[in-house]
Write an enzyme that holds these catalytic residues in place. Sequence first.
Site, PDB file in Angstrom:
ATOM      1  N   GLU A 198       0.823  -1.215   0.000  1.00 31.99           N
ATOM      2  CA  GLU A 198       0.000   0.000   0.000  1.00 31.99           C
ATOM      3  C   GLU A 198       0.857   1.264   0.000  1.00 31.99           C
ATOM      4  O   GLU A 198       0.620   2.186   0.776  1.00 31.99           O
ATOM      5  CB  GLU A 198      -0.958  -0.012   1.193  1.00 31.99           C
ATOM      6  CG  GLU A 198      -1.877  -1.222   1.188  1.00 31.99           C
ATOM      7  CD  GLU A 198      -2.950  -1.199   2.267  1.00 31.99           C
ATOM      8  OE1 GLU A 198      -2.693  -0.670   3.361  1.00 31.99           O
ATOM      9  OE2 GLU A 198      -4.051  -1.717   1.984  1.00 31.99           O
ATOM     10  N   ASP A 234      -8.311  -9.111   4.043  1.00 30.49           N
ATOM     11  CA  ASP A 234      -8.060  -8.001   4.960  1.00 30.49           C
ATOM     12  C   ASP A 234      -9.052  -7.922   6.105  1.00 30.49           C
ATOM     13  O   ASP A 234      -9.938  -7.078   6.079  1.00 30.49           O
ATOM     14  CB  ASP A 234      -8.105  -6.687   4.168  1.00 30.49           C
ATOM     15  CG  ASP A 234      -7.485  -5.541   4.951  1.00 30.49           C
ATOM     16  OD1 ASP A 234      -7.126  -5.757   6.123  1.00 30.49           O
ATOM     17  OD2 ASP A 234      -7.361  -4.437   4.386  1.00 30.49           O
ATOM     18  N   GLU A 273     -12.559  -2.143  12.319  1.00 29.15           N
ATOM     19  CA  GLU A 273     -12.585  -1.409  11.055  1.00 29.15           C
ATOM     20  C   GLU A 273     -13.696  -1.885  10.120  1.00 29.15           C
ATOM     21  O   GLU A 273     -14.420  -1.080   9.544  1.00 29.15           O
ATOM     22  CB  GLU A 273     -11.221  -1.557  10.361  1.00 29.15           C
ATOM     23  CG  GLU A 273     -11.169  -0.924   8.984  1.00 29.15           C
ATOM     24  CD  GLU A 273      -9.792  -1.025   8.335  1.00 29.15           C
ATOM     25  OE1 GLU A 273      -8.873  -1.627   8.930  1.00 29.15           O
ATOM     26  OE2 GLU A 273      -9.640  -0.487   7.225  1.00 29.15           O
ATOM     27  N   HIS A 333     -15.501  -7.100   1.427  1.00 24.11           N
ATOM     28  CA  HIS A 333     -14.898  -5.871   0.897  1.00 24.11           C
ATOM     29  C   HIS A 333     -15.889  -5.027   0.093  1.00 24.11           C
ATOM     30  O   HIS A 333     -15.575  -4.540  -1.003  1.00 24.11           O
ATOM     31  CB  HIS A 333     -13.677  -6.228   0.035  1.00 24.11           C
ATOM     32  CG  HIS A 333     -12.621  -5.157   0.040  1.00 24.11           C
ATOM     33  ND1 HIS A 333     -12.781  -3.942  -0.589  1.00 24.11           N
ATOM     34  CD2 HIS A 333     -11.387  -5.115   0.603  1.00 24.11           C
ATOM     35  CE1 HIS A 333     -11.688  -3.208  -0.426  1.00 24.11           C
ATOM     36  NE2 HIS A 333     -10.828  -3.896   0.315  1.00 24.11           N
TER      37      HIS A 333
HETATM   38  C1  BDP Z   1      -6.079  -2.078   6.056  1.00 25.10           C
HETATM   39  C2  BDP Z   1      -6.358  -0.733   6.648  1.00 25.10           C
HETATM   40  C3  BDP Z   1      -5.179   0.207   6.516  1.00 25.10           C
HETATM   41  C4  BDP Z   1      -3.936  -0.464   7.050  1.00 25.10           C
HETATM   42  C5  BDP Z   1      -3.722  -1.782   6.345  1.00 25.10           C
HETATM   43  C6  BDP Z   1      -2.561  -2.571   6.917  1.00 25.10           C
HETATM   44  O1  BDP Z   1      -7.479  -0.177   6.013  1.00 25.10           O
HETATM   45  O2  BDP Z   1      -5.497   1.369   7.219  1.00 25.10           O
HETATM   46  O3  BDP Z   1      -2.824   0.360   6.872  1.00 25.10           O
HETATM   47  O4  BDP Z   1      -4.856  -2.591   6.513  1.00 25.10           O
HETATM   48  O5  BDP Z   1      -2.822  -3.519   7.648  1.00 25.10           O
HETATM   49  O6  BDP Z   1      -7.076  -2.953   6.495  1.00 25.10           O
HETATM   50  O7  BDP Z   1      -1.411  -2.275   6.641  1.00 25.10           O
END
Ligand code: BDP
Length: 716
Positions: free
Chosen positions: A306, A380, A408, A537
């Site tokens: 990311e 996730d 989250e 998701h």
């Molecule tokens: C996702 C989150 C993000 C995190 C990422 C992570 O939305 O904010 O930075 O995981 O785990 O679920 O690195």
Amino acid sequence: MKKILFLFLLICSYSQLNAETGYDLWLRYQPIQDQTLLGKYRQQISSMYVDGNSETIRMAREELTNGLSDMLQQKFSSPSAMGSAASLIAARGTSSLLATAGIKELLAQTGEEGFIIISKNLSGKKRIIISGNTDKAILYGVFHFLRLLQTQQSISNLETVSVPKVKLRMLNHWDNLNRTVERGYAGFSLWNWHSLPGYIDPRYKDYARANASIGINGTVLTNVNANATILTKNYLEKVKALADVFRPYGIKVYLTARFSAPIEIGGLKTADPLDEKVRQWWKDKVKEIYQHIPDFGGFVIKANSEGQPGPQDYKRSHSDGANMFAEAVAPFNGIIMWRAFVYSAEKNVDRHKQAYDEFVPLDGAFHKNVMVQVKNGAIDFMPREPFHPLFGAMPKTPLMMEFQVTQEYLGQATNLVYLGPLFKECLDSDTYTSGKGSTVAKVLDGSFNKDQTLTGITGVANIGTDVNWTGHPFAQANWYALGRLAWNHSLSAEKIADEWLRMTYSNHTAFIQTASKLMMESRDIFVQYSNPIGLHHIMGTGHHYGPAPWVNNLNRPDWNPVYYHKADSMGIGFNRTATGSNALVQYHPEARKLWEDMNTCEEKNLLWFHHVPWTFKMRSGRSLWDELCHHYYSGAAKVKEMQQSWANLNPYVDQQRFDQVRSLLNVQYDEAVWWRNACLLYFQTFSKKPIPGQYEKPDKTLDYYKSLRFPFAPGN
Ligand code: BDP
């Protein structure tokens, strides 16, 4: 008539319960009301003695003194003269007080952190002995003993031997240096960097106490999306101040390391992990950290994920990157937790497959002090997600479990969702990688690798400056559950809920029965009205609050909900079988069997693995479309039942906490209806089928739901 009068009096007495903010968490040490039990306890614990002088022992003594004094309503102290006369003795196995206790054999099993609590005749008197091989073990034993009283257990014939199943039991804080918390829904970061190290907020100690009480022994203070500033001298002094508060409670401090720090704060031109200057820079930096914090735990690193920098920016592998850090911390016994949460938009490969593809070839390439930290599922932290195929697939590499305690994707801080069942579902999943019964939990605890020295479970924290720490009062239970399961993954989610409820609210049987049911069903209910039958998701963009299955305009295809549900005129779901992305091939053939065939696939994960026709006949006899409607509607309806259950619990809960939960359940109902209506109206544009007549029709349009915006939603 008598009965009614009694009930009336009971209700009157309960409604006078003192208002509570929730700050005390599960460490409330309420006076024991049951007079018979109180009498027994008083008799069994007439005096106490905690042997030793270390900081940790002082904390244990303080906790035991306060806890017993409050619960038994008589003054306890631990006079040094008392020693062998006390009826409750907490002491190391090597203490002369326990020379004749005959506990050597037991203590041979308990290692550094395990403890025993036993009833024993010693010098002609019946006593309770709390012991272990270290002061930390005694502290854990003391908390466990207090829990027995808090949950009103018998302490007559104790023979507890408790040893943690994994070594590292941690929290990951996603806290930024400006005190915002990524995916935090309980206010700001606890760490007041600006006033540290000069001002030590008393809350730091309470944080440590709470963690120690559930066996957590490590905390990562900073966000995985890291800021190099934390590694500068000024900030290391602040980190040191926190480490000093946590140390007596057996908690080590860890930080996240930004891969590009040598450039950003070191003035180097590169962060290439094979560059000698870069390697030396990290070695020097690590040395500096250990000068401040001699027992510093190590680093967590999110790299090439990311947008975070990482070794691949220099055409190096994850192991090249991890090993550079491992070498720097090794002389100090530090460890590296290298995250496997990687996926790249450039690759036209199902996101589900990418971590496995990248990491399995590196099995055996990591240094001894590296763990690969793997999320519970491959996408996730979804409301329901099959276990990550990496578990069991890297036999030469210790894997650390990463759960998400902060909600989250599970209703954030407005929904009552107990995560115990989610954690357990994953831990108990069978990977089959070392034969039947190779559960994820056993992969984690090293059952299949005698040489494995590092084992661990971590959770992304849900803690902030809100007075009750976690935003939703019931979110405290998720923090609690993470710690308890990290200590002992074979505990059931019910048992943990039961303990937490007794300590946090009330031991009253009627309360426990209803509240425990409420908690145990809550996660499935959330799944039903948000992501039923394996959907995932499909949440709002950025803040991830609420539904937005229609989103298809984000830069990266694998950030769009439409990438995951793939609804079209034929059906809905992600085909991950051999005719689709074939992510299933990453699982052991025996594990795969659960999901491989659309006709026999577990229905709760059906749309995770299959693109299923709208007319497909489900086990209920309904078509897939009708089943989807059924889930969304019954999920929302069950929130109404949750409201009713909670209303019945008014007599047992103080007004302040009662009202907060009641109001939040109202919010939760509205959000459930929002999820239901928005998702069904949207999916209906593909299925072209009516919502079955028995259900009330959505009173808003799809356009209305699409128009909703939440510019200041928290945690983003
Ligand atoms: C996702 C989150 C993000 C995190 C990422 C992570 O939305 O904010 O930075 O995981 O785990 O679920 O690195």
